[in-house]
Design a protein around this motif. Structure first.
Motif, PDB file in Angstrom:
ATOM      1  N   LYS A  30       0.924  -1.043   0.106  1.00  0.00           N
ATOM      2  CA  LYS A  30      -0.067  -0.032   0.139  1.00  0.00           C
ATOM      3  C   LYS A  30       0.973   1.392   0.037  1.00  0.00           C
ATOM      4  O   LYS A  30       1.795   1.262   0.683  1.00  0.00           O
ATOM      5  CB  LYS A  30      -0.966   0.102   1.239  1.00  0.00           C
ATOM      6  N   VAL A  31       0.676   2.055  -0.919  1.00  0.00           N
ATOM      7  CA  VAL A  31       1.498   3.428  -1.089  1.00  0.00           C
ATOM      8  C   VAL A  31       0.513   4.527  -0.553  1.00  0.00           C
ATOM      9  O   VAL A  31      -0.605   4.578  -0.746  1.00  0.00           O
ATOM     10  CB  VAL A  31       1.893   3.513  -2.420  1.00  0.00           C
ATOM     11  N   ASN A  32       1.162   5.508   0.268  1.00  0.00           N
ATOM     12  CA  ASN A  32       0.439   6.523   1.016  1.00  0.00           C
ATOM     13  C   ASN A  32       1.145   7.547   0.696  1.00  0.00           C
ATOM     14  O   ASN A  32       2.190   7.813   1.011  1.00  0.00           O
ATOM     15  CB  ASN A  32       0.296   6.176   2.509  1.00  0.00           C
ATOM     16  N   SER A  33       0.522   8.751   0.326  1.00  0.00           N
ATOM     17  CA  SER A  33       1.240   9.835   0.077  1.00  0.00           C
ATOM     18  C   SER A  33       0.222  11.055   0.582  1.00  0.00           C
ATOM     19  O   SER A  33      -0.628  11.330   0.214  1.00  0.00           O
ATOM     20  CB  SER A  33       1.439  10.097  -1.528  1.00  0.00           C
ATOM     21  N   ILE A  34       1.094  12.119   1.007  1.00  0.00           N
ATOM     22  CA  ILE A  34       0.492  13.412   1.516  1.00  0.00           C
ATOM     23  C   ILE A  34       1.087  14.357   0.719  1.00  0.00           C
ATOM     24  O   ILE A  34       2.277  14.709   0.523  1.00  0.00           O
ATOM     25  CB  ILE A  34       1.012  13.629   2.747  1.00  0.00           C
ATOM     26  N   TYR A  35       0.268  14.802  -0.298  1.00  0.00           N
ATOM     27  CA  TYR A  35       0.531  16.077  -1.295  1.00  0.00           C
ATOM     28  C   TYR A  35       0.497  17.315  -0.730  1.00  0.00           C
ATOM     29  O   TYR A  35      -0.385  17.686   0.026  1.00  0.00           O
ATOM     30  CB  TYR A  35       0.134  15.855  -2.489  1.00  0.00           C
ATOM     31  N   LEU A  36       1.804  18.148  -0.772  1.00  0.00           N
ATOM     32  CA  LEU A  36       1.755  19.262  -0.153  1.00  0.00           C
ATOM     33  C   LEU A  36       1.630  20.425  -1.387  1.00  0.00           C
ATOM     34  O   LEU A  36       2.246  20.515  -2.663  1.00  0.00           O
ATOM     35  CB  LEU A  36       3.241  19.594   0.571  1.00  0.00           C
ATOM     36  N   ASP A  37       1.053  21.733  -1.045  1.00  0.00           N
ATOM     37  CA  ASP A  37       0.709  22.525  -1.954  1.00  0.00           C
ATOM     38  C   ASP A  37       0.675  24.032  -1.295  1.00  0.00           C
ATOM     39  O   ASP A  37       0.427  23.964   0.022  1.00  0.00           O
ATOM     40  CB  ASP A  37      -0.512  22.398  -2.887  1.00  0.00           C
ATOM     41  N   THR A  38       0.690  25.023  -1.934  1.00  0.00           N
ATOM     42  CA  THR A  38       0.413  26.306  -1.529  1.00  0.00           C
ATOM     43  C   THR A  38      -1.136  26.394  -1.130  1.00  0.00           C
ATOM     44  O   THR A  38      -2.211  25.769  -1.701  1.00  0.00           O
ATOM     45  CB  THR A  38       0.849  27.610  -2.234  1.00  0.00           C
ATOM     46  N   ASN A  39      -1.317  27.680  -0.655  1.00  0.00           N
ATOM     47  CA  ASN A  39      -2.964  27.960  -0.443  1.00  0.00           C
ATOM     48  C   ASN A  39      -3.670  28.044  -1.585  1.00  0.00           C
ATOM     49  O   ASN A  39      -4.949  27.813  -1.662  1.00  0.00           O
ATOM     50  CB  ASN A  39      -2.996  29.196   0.510  1.00  0.00           C
ATOM     51  N   LEU A  63      10.320  27.361  -0.061  1.00  0.00           N
ATOM     52  CA  LEU A  63       8.789  26.860  -0.513  1.00  0.00           C
ATOM     53  C   LEU A  63       8.111  26.197   0.847  1.00  0.00           C
ATOM     54  O   LEU A  63       6.816  26.208   1.212  1.00  0.00           O
ATOM     55  CB  LEU A  63       8.561  25.916  -1.656  1.00  0.00           C
ATOM     56  N   LEU A  64       8.996  25.622   1.710  1.00  0.00           N
ATOM     57  CA  LEU A  64       8.559  24.915   2.722  1.00  0.00           C
ATOM     58  C   LEU A  64       7.548  25.400   4.036  1.00  0.00           C
ATOM     59  O   LEU A  64       6.847  24.967   4.728  1.00  0.00           O
ATOM     60  CB  LEU A  64       9.569  23.989   3.511  1.00  0.00           C
ATOM     61  N   TYR A  65       7.843  26.825   3.767  1.00  0.00           N
ATOM     62  CA  TYR A  65       6.988  27.767   4.772  1.00  0.00           C
ATOM     63  C   TYR A  65       5.876  28.178   4.015  1.00  0.00           C
ATOM     64  O   TYR A  65       4.861  28.923   4.776  1.00  0.00           O
ATOM     65  CB  TYR A  65       7.982  29.094   4.952  1.00  0.00           C
ATOM     66  N   LYS A  66       5.631  27.870   2.984  1.00  0.00           N
ATOM     67  CA  LYS A  66       4.309  28.391   2.289  1.00  0.00           C
ATOM     68  C   LYS A  66       3.368  27.177   1.793  1.00  0.00           C
ATOM     69  O   LYS A  66       2.170  27.624   1.363  1.00  0.00           O
ATOM     70  CB  LYS A  66       4.845  28.922   0.763  1.00  0.00           C
ATOM     71  N   ILE A  67       3.866  26.147   1.988  1.00  0.00           N
ATOM     72  CA  ILE A  67       3.056  24.935   1.800  1.00  0.00           C
ATOM     73  C   ILE A  67       2.257  24.252   2.819  1.00  0.00           C
ATOM     74  O   ILE A  67       2.747  24.394   3.951  1.00  0.00           O
ATOM     75  CB  ILE A  67       3.807  23.871   0.869  1.00  0.00           C
ATOM     76  N   LYS A  68       1.186  23.432   2.673  1.00  0.00           N
ATOM     77  CA  LYS A  68       0.500  22.782   3.681  1.00  0.00           C
ATOM     78  C   LYS A  68       0.035  21.476   2.920  1.00  0.00           C
ATOM     79  O   LYS A  68      -0.061  21.314   1.788  1.00  0.00           O
ATOM     80  CB  LYS A  68      -0.800  23.548   4.067  1.00  0.00           C
ATOM     81  N   LYS A 106       5.594  19.494   9.410  1.00  0.00           N
ATOM     82  CA  LYS A 106       6.629  20.450  10.059  1.00  0.00           C
ATOM     83  C   LYS A 106       7.925  20.140  10.304  1.00  0.00           C
ATOM     84  O   LYS A 106       8.979  21.113  10.084  1.00  0.00           O
ATOM     85  CB  LYS A 106       6.027  20.780  11.343  1.00  0.00           C
ATOM     86  N   SER A 107       8.167  18.931  10.224  1.00  0.00           N
ATOM     87  CA  SER A 107       9.706  18.361  10.258  1.00  0.00           C
ATOM     88  C   SER A 107      10.582  18.816   8.993  1.00  0.00           C
ATOM     89  O   SER A 107      11.642  18.424   9.147  1.00  0.00           O
ATOM     90  CB  SER A 107       9.553  16.989  10.700  1.00  0.00           C
ATOM     91  N   LEU A 108       9.939  19.058   7.883  1.00  0.00           N
ATOM     92  CA  LEU A 108      10.537  19.165   6.636  1.00  0.00           C
ATOM     93  C   LEU A 108      11.640  20.549   6.768  1.00  0.00           C
ATOM     94  O   LEU A 108      12.512  20.358   6.105  1.00  0.00           O
ATOM     95  CB  LEU A 108       9.369  19.488   5.592  1.00  0.00           C
ATOM     96  N   ILE A 109      11.137  21.491   7.754  1.00  0.00           N
ATOM     97  CA  ILE A 109      12.181  22.577   7.754  1.00  0.00           C
ATOM     98  C   ILE A 109      13.251  22.282   8.218  1.00  0.00           C
ATOM     99  O   ILE A 109      14.430  23.090   8.132  1.00  0.00           O
ATOM    100  CB  ILE A 109      11.450  23.827   8.380  1.00  0.00           C
TER     101      ILE A 109
END
Length: 228
Positions: free
Chosen positions: A43-52, A135-140, A121-124
């Motif tokens: 099973k593959v699980n992905s959280i996709y991140l993007d800007t507002n 970009l990491l400060y702008k995406i969710k 949040k750990s990405l930073i």
């Protein structure tokens, strides 16, 4: 950084209509590419991140020649032993390139949404290019996409094929502290062919044939389209 794919590669996707999915086992076993199972399905699980304003989603819709996707990925169930990765997927025309970074797993078995937010949040803390770091400060996190993936590899050339089924989409709203799932049954099936730019195109053209439609079929775009 874990760099599994050091070079650009081609990725061709095919959408399989539900009415023809029963043909897949025979098509795979009789294909002249001589595909065999590479390893066990998972099973593959992905959280996709993007800007507002969904910058990456819009880049894909507009068909920009250079575009990217940012996602957090893990396989099977999320627990203390799970390996979690941050992936930057860059696309230049038909060629794709992926950079992979392993994240620390500090799983606390708490609320699922809080766990996802903590991972994001750990990405930073990553040692990453200044362009991506800004970009990491702008995406969710925007959406979680999960599916079962089967893996095959050709016996005649450096070519892999994956088969994705049982797709599910869960929308994430960090600001509202909410997550909701698409409860509709998804009968989607996607075949993806992946091969390096130095492959012998004649071997590929002579041996790889599918009766299904070649499609862009971005799972992220499809998922966002379900909710917007």
């Amino acid at each position: 950084m874990i760099n599994k794919f050091n070079d650009y590669r081609y990725e061709k996707k095919f959408t399989v209509p539900f009415s023809q999915q029963y043909l897949i086992p025979k098509i795979i076993s009789s294909n002249r590419m001589r595909f065999i199972k590479q390893y066990e399905s998972r099973k593959v699980n992905s959280i996709y991140l993007d800007t507002n304003d969904l910058t990456f989603y819009r880049e894909n819709l507009e068909g920009l020649s250079s575009r990217k996707k940012l996602r957090i990925r893990w396989y099977n169930d999320l627990n203390k032993k799970t390996k979690i990765f941050f992936e930057i997927k860059q696309k230049n025309n038909e060629l794709g390139f992926k950079k992979i970074y392993k994240l620390e797993n500090n799983f606390e078995n708490q609320n699922q949404l809080e766990e996802f937010e903590r991972i994001c949040k750990s990405l930073i803390n990553l040692k990453i290019s200044s362009e991506i770091n800004s970009l990491l400060y702008k995406i969710k996190p925007k959406i979680i996409i999960s599916y079962i993936r089967k893996y095959f590899i050709s016996n005649i050339c450096n070519c892999r094929m994956t088969l994705d089924t049982q797709l599910s989409y869960s929308m994430i709203d960090i600001d509202r502290k909410d997550i909701w799932k698409d409860n509709q049954k998804n009968n989607e099936m996607v075949i993806e062919l992946k091969y390096p730019i130095n492959i012998d195109q004649k071997v590929l053209n002579d041996n790889f044939h599918l009766q299904f439609r070649l499609s862009k079929n971005s799972k992220y775009v499809n998922g966002i389209n379900k909710y917007y």
